[in-house]
Write a protein that holds these residues in place. Structure first.
Motif, PDB file in Angstrom:
ATOM      1  N   ARG A 168      -3.698   3.570  -1.017  1.00  0.00           N
ATOM      2  CA  ARG A 168      -2.444   3.401  -1.088  1.00  0.00           C
ATOM      3  C   ARG A 168      -2.028   1.827  -0.756  1.00  0.00           C
ATOM      4  NH1 ARG A 168       0.258   8.597   1.668  1.00  0.00           N
ATOM      5  NH2 ARG A 168      -0.025  10.130   0.251  1.00  0.00           N
ATOM      6  N   TYR A 169      -2.931   1.456   0.459  1.00  0.00           N
ATOM      7  CA  TYR A 169      -2.629   0.028   0.912  1.00  0.00           C
ATOM      8  C   TYR A 169      -3.280  -0.889   0.000  1.00  0.00           C
ATOM      9  CZ  TYR A 169      -0.706   1.500   5.275  1.00  0.00           C
ATOM     10  OH  TYR A 169      -0.048   1.798   6.239  1.00  0.00           O
ATOM     11  N   ARG A 170      -4.482  -0.614  -0.859  1.00  0.00           N
ATOM     12  CA  ARG A 170      -5.162  -1.333  -1.863  1.00  0.00           C
ATOM     13  C   ARG A 170      -4.274  -1.402  -2.952  1.00  0.00           C
ATOM     14  NH1 ARG A 170      -9.893  -3.016  -0.531  1.00  0.00           N
ATOM     15  NH2 ARG A 170     -11.129  -2.165   1.141  1.00  0.00           N
ATOM     16  N   TRP A 171      -3.618  -0.397  -3.213  1.00  0.00           N
ATOM     17  CA  TRP A 171      -2.546  -0.439  -4.576  1.00  0.00           C
ATOM     18  C   TRP A 171      -1.637  -1.421  -4.151  1.00  0.00           C
ATOM     19  CZ3 TRP A 171       2.350   0.968  -4.693  1.00  0.00           C
ATOM     20  CH2 TRP A 171       2.831   0.978  -5.939  1.00  0.00           C
ATOM     21  N   LEU A 172      -1.100  -1.173  -2.890  1.00  0.00           N
ATOM     22  CA  LEU A 172       0.042  -2.063  -2.466  1.00  0.00           C
ATOM     23  C   LEU A 172      -0.237  -3.675  -2.531  1.00  0.00           C
ATOM     24  CD1 LEU A 172       3.166  -1.967  -1.616  1.00  0.00           C
ATOM     25  CD2 LEU A 172       2.106  -1.595   0.746  1.00  0.00           C
ATOM     26  N   GLN A 173      -1.622  -3.866  -2.141  1.00  0.00           N
ATOM     27  CA  GLN A 173      -2.133  -5.290  -1.700  1.00  0.00           C
ATOM     28  C   GLN A 173      -1.646  -6.327  -2.774  1.00  0.00           C
ATOM     29  OE1 GLN A 173      -6.175  -5.854  -0.439  1.00  0.00           O
ATOM     30  NE2 GLN A 173      -5.530  -7.250   1.126  1.00  0.00           N
ATOM     31  N   PRO A 174      -2.130  -6.225  -4.159  1.00  0.00           N
ATOM     32  CA  PRO A 174      -1.829  -7.039  -4.948  1.00  0.00           C
ATOM     33  C   PRO A 174      -0.259  -7.281  -5.127  1.00  0.00           C
ATOM     34  CG  PRO A 174      -2.531  -5.020  -6.021  1.00  0.00           C
ATOM     35  CD  PRO A 174      -2.767  -5.096  -4.597  1.00  0.00           C
ATOM     36  N   GLN A 207      -4.418  -5.923   7.255  1.00  0.00           N
ATOM     37  CA  GLN A 207      -4.734  -5.376   8.808  1.00  0.00           C
ATOM     38  C   GLN A 207      -4.689  -3.725   8.467  1.00  0.00           C
ATOM     39  OE1 GLN A 207      -1.961  -6.821  11.460  1.00  0.00           O
ATOM     40  NE2 GLN A 207      -2.781  -8.696  11.497  1.00  0.00           N
ATOM     41  N   GLN A 208      -3.629  -3.245   8.018  1.00  0.00           N
ATOM     42  CA  GLN A 208      -3.853  -1.835   7.653  1.00  0.00           C
ATOM     43  C   GLN A 208      -4.924  -1.219   7.064  1.00  0.00           C
ATOM     44  OE1 GLN A 208      -1.712   0.243   9.334  1.00  0.00           O
ATOM     45  NE2 GLN A 208      -0.906  -1.575  10.224  1.00  0.00           N
ATOM     46  N   ILE A 209      -5.316  -1.882   5.815  1.00  0.00           N
ATOM     47  CA  ILE A 209      -6.561  -1.572   5.219  1.00  0.00           C
ATOM     48  C   ILE A 209      -7.864  -1.603   6.033  1.00  0.00           C
ATOM     49  CG2 ILE A 209      -8.272  -2.292   3.401  1.00  0.00           C
ATOM     50  CD1 ILE A 209      -5.978  -3.464   1.812  1.00  0.00           C
TER      51      ILE A 209
END
Length: 762
Positions: free
Chosen positions: A205-211, A72-74
């Motif tokens: 940042r959120y894409r880096w955190l997602q996995p 959702q944040q992405i």
């Protein structure tokens, strides 16, 4: 305090006294800084623990998890990027067209408006279809596709509205500032570029955190809830550790500050002259050292712990609440001025009540001291009932004053807690109105208040409510802080009043060292009075040569003891001067003056210590052989060695357990050990039996040789070794001479002789 003028200045002076005592903590600022750091971490963890309410609500309401939240944040951040890019496109369009009334501009606005209307219509149709499909259950695939399409349309609508908003912003700016609107476009572009860069950074940042979230964190809601509760419990445990450390550091700083205050107060008290002790009374001084100092300690502890920690906790929750909805938070804080006024008023009342309570406690100390010191007189005259009545009335007065203090203190807690609850209630009611009516305005009838930038969901309101409720606990703990500080301020005022008292007898800046007495002591036209009373001494003139023994006699109250108390400067003369070998005693250092004087007083003062230490009190560096030699010279050695522990025998307070003659001989040994050049004996044999008097008189007669000695006595039989006799009457020297000369020439001396002879015969 009356000299300060207005009540406001009086209050400032009292708080200034407390601030002075607080400054004693400055040497321990490193410890205080550590406690403040711990308090800051406690506040951060406190806010973080309450902030866990939001993900908890998400889990309970929507079966949410960390993976969904990151996704959702992405989406939100990507939507923000698209909105900003749309705004940048509009800025570029405006830069090319410049004129809002241009046909191309109007056509562009019309196209965007049509797009917005189209999206709104499609959103309305999808919402209606979803409402109808809700009856079929949550697993309907068509409904899920419609919901996904609805989310896309809503994001597209936000982008279109952002573009239209940018066009409207430029139009309004051009209307208000037609000359500068165009020039401001590069600045606006730079601002939007900065916002886009920020949003893009968050997307990365959120894409880096997602996995990582997908791999390591649980996917199910209940497992996420367990993880959340585990984090909360860990945060509470860590917060407890920092809270413990903060309390320990605060206690350390407070006790070290009190340690310094007590020692400084004691040093200042010991520097006062004898008259100050008479004015204050020992019971009053003890009260300030104990009860008042305890109140100051509680105030310091409150200041260094609650006053530093609780506002940080409030700031932690308040900052999150303002970030969530600053308008609604400010509305909730409307009662803060009322709370501040209530606390201030309660503190003013508390200050007066505490001061009266402290004064009453001082009176109780005085009664206890007088009772215990005079217990023999009380029992001899059977006045126990009267003393009990006096103690009862004063303790009853203290009870009433203490209950008043407790009432004020107890009343402040519920009142301020009610105000805090009212604050939260205002926010809850106003927020509930916004949520239930799906609006951003609070309708008050005569006006509307905008309380949100966008409609609030139920979880947003509960999150805000949790933050405001989190503020109530530190506010409750701060409720009695003002009263405690005022209590400490009242005690600090009493302590500083005595601490600031300048001694009337003190060394001058240019005071010199007094050489050892070798010539003469001169009393030149000495006049003295106690405060504003009638003069006790009136124009006394007397010269005493070194090695001479002077006996001073006269009726009671004629000024004999007062004259001798002026020699070591317990008081200073009002007129005239006292000189030792030509040096005015006011021009020499007190320590060098008194180090040459030995005194044996009528009221023997011994300390609760060993006999050896009492004798060595005049010379702490004396050896045991020197102590024994002094005891032998005073004829005290024989009875001391007969005691169970000899010189190491512990005697009670004020020499309890020894006879009057034994106490007097120990006091005489103490003076002999000092080896003074000047000796003052004030009724040294007045309270002893005949056998002890003979021993003391013999010891004195041997010791006074080659010393300047002043012998104050009512016993004319003690005058046989005096070189001269000074007869005083009504503060003046009436005659000076030998015993035979005074008998022939002085009627007063003959009358004193007759009285003494009649008493001896009886």
């Amino acid at each position: 305090m009356e000299a300060l003028g207005s009540p406001r200045l009086q209050r400032w002076q009292i708080m200034k006294n407390f601030a002075r005592l607080v400054m004693f903590a400055w040497p321990y600022r490193v410890r205080f800084g550590l406690s403040l750091g711990c308090a800051l971490l406690v506040a951060v963890l406190y806010g973080a623990d309450i902030a866990a309410v939001y993900p908890l609500l998400k889990i309970l309401f929507y079966d949410d998890n960390c993976q969904k939240w990151v996704a959702q944040q992405i989406v939100l951040q990507e939507t923000d990027v698209k909105k900003i890019e749309a705004q940048l496109d509009e800025v570029d369009f405006i830069s090319r067209v410049l004129e809002p009334r241009d046909p191309a501009s109007q056509a562009h606005v019309a196209a965007l408006s049509a797009k917005r209307k189209q999206d709104q219509n499609e959103i309305g149709k999808l919402e209606e279809r979803l409402d109808q499909a809700a009856l079929l259950g949550p697993h309907d695939k068509a409904a899920q596709r419609d919901k996904a399409d609805l989310d896309l349309l809503r994001r597209d609508l936000q982008v279109v509205e952002a573009a239209l908003a940018e066009l409207k912003r430029y139009k309004d700016e051009r209307t208000k500032h037609p000359d500068t609107a165009t020039q401001a476009l590069p600045i606006r572009r730079a601002s939007l570029e900065k916002d886009r860069q920020k949003a893009s950074t968050w997307v990365a940042r959120y894409r880096w955190l997602q996995p990582k979230v997908d791999r390591y964190l649980p996917h199910k809601g209940f497992q996420t809830l367990l993880l959340l509760l585990g984090l909360v419990m860990t945060g509470i445990a860590i917060k407890g550790c920092f809270l413990f450390l903060q309390e320990v550091f605060v206690a350390d700083v407070m006790q070290l500050s009190l340690f310094d205050i007590r020692n400084h107060f004691y040093r200042r008290t010991m520097a006062l002259d004898v008259s100050s002790f008479g004015d204050q009374g020992s019971a009053e001084l003890i009260s300030r050292f104990t009860n008042d100092m305890d109140s100051v300690g509680q105030g310091l502890n409150t200041l260094f712990s609650k006053v530093m920690r609780e506002p940080l906790r409030i700031a932690s929750c308040l900052s999150i609440a303002i970030w969530l909805n600053w308008r609604l938070t400010l509305l909730a804080l409307i009662l803060v001025p009322v709370s501040a006024f209530t606390a201030k008023r309660a503190g003013q009342i508390m200050k007066r009540a505490v001061r009266r309570s402290l004064e009453s406690m001082s009176t109780i100390y005085k009664i206890l001291q007088e009772t215990f010191q005079g217990i023999v007189v009380i029992k001899a005259f059977t006045t126990e009932r009267r003393e009990r009545r006096r103690f009862f009335l004063e303790t009853k007065s203290l009870y009433k004053k203490s209950v008043r203090v407790a009432t004020i203190d107890a009343l402040s807690d519920p009142v301020l807690e009610m105000l805090a609850l009212s604050t939260v209630s205002i926010a809850l009611l106003a927020g509930s109105y916004l949520v239930l009516n799906e609006t951003i305005f609070l309708d008050l009838g005569v006006m509307k208040l905008q309380l949100a930038s966008q409609p609030m969901a139920i979880e947003d309101l509960l999150y805000l409510y949790a933050m405001l409720a989190g503020i109530s606990d530190p506010v409750r703990k701060l409720a009695n802080v003002h009263s405690r500080i005022q209590r400490a301020a009242a005690a600090a005022d009493r302590i500083c009043a005595l601490m600031d008292r300048a001694p009337q007898v003190a060394d001058k800046k240019a005071a010199i060292r007094l050489p050892k007495h070798r010539a003469a002591i001169e009393f030149e036209n000495v006049t003295f009075r106690y405060h504003d009373r009638e003069p006790v001494l009136r124009g006394v003139n007397l010269t005493v040569h070194q090695g001479e023994t002077i006996a001073i006699v006269g009726p009671n109250g004629c000024g004999k003891s007062t004259l001798m108390s002026l020699l070591p400067r317990f008081w200073d003369v009002e007129e005239g001067a006292i000189r030792i070998d030509g040096y005015d005693v006011r021009d020499v250092r007190l320590r060098t003056l008194r180090s040459q004087i030995g005194m044996v007083l009528q009221e023997t003062i011994l300390f609760e210590d060993t006999i050896a230490n009492n004798i060595a009190y005049a010379n702490r560096h004396a050896t045991r052989d020197q102590i024994i030699a002094a005891a032998k010279r005073s004829y005290a050695h024989q009875f001391i060695t007969s005691l169970p522990n000899g010189y190491d025998t512990l005697i009670g307070e004020r020499g309890l357990g020894l006879s009057g003659g034994q106490r007097q001989r120990i006091a005489l040994a103490r003076a002999m050990l000092r080896d003074p050049a000047i000796l003052i004996l004030d009724e040294a044999t007045s309270a002893v039996d005949i056998q002890d008097e003979a021993l003391i008189r013999k010891a004195i007669e041997e010791f006074v040789r080659h010393r300047t000695t002043f012998l104050i006595t009512h016993s004319l039989s003690s005058l046989q070794f005096a070189d001269r006799i000074v007869l005083m009457n009504a503060g003046r020297i009436e005659a000076v001479g030998t015993d035979g000369e005074l008998r022939r020439n002085s009627p007063l001396y003959r009358r004193l002789h007759e009285i003494h002879f009649q008493r001896e015969s009886a």
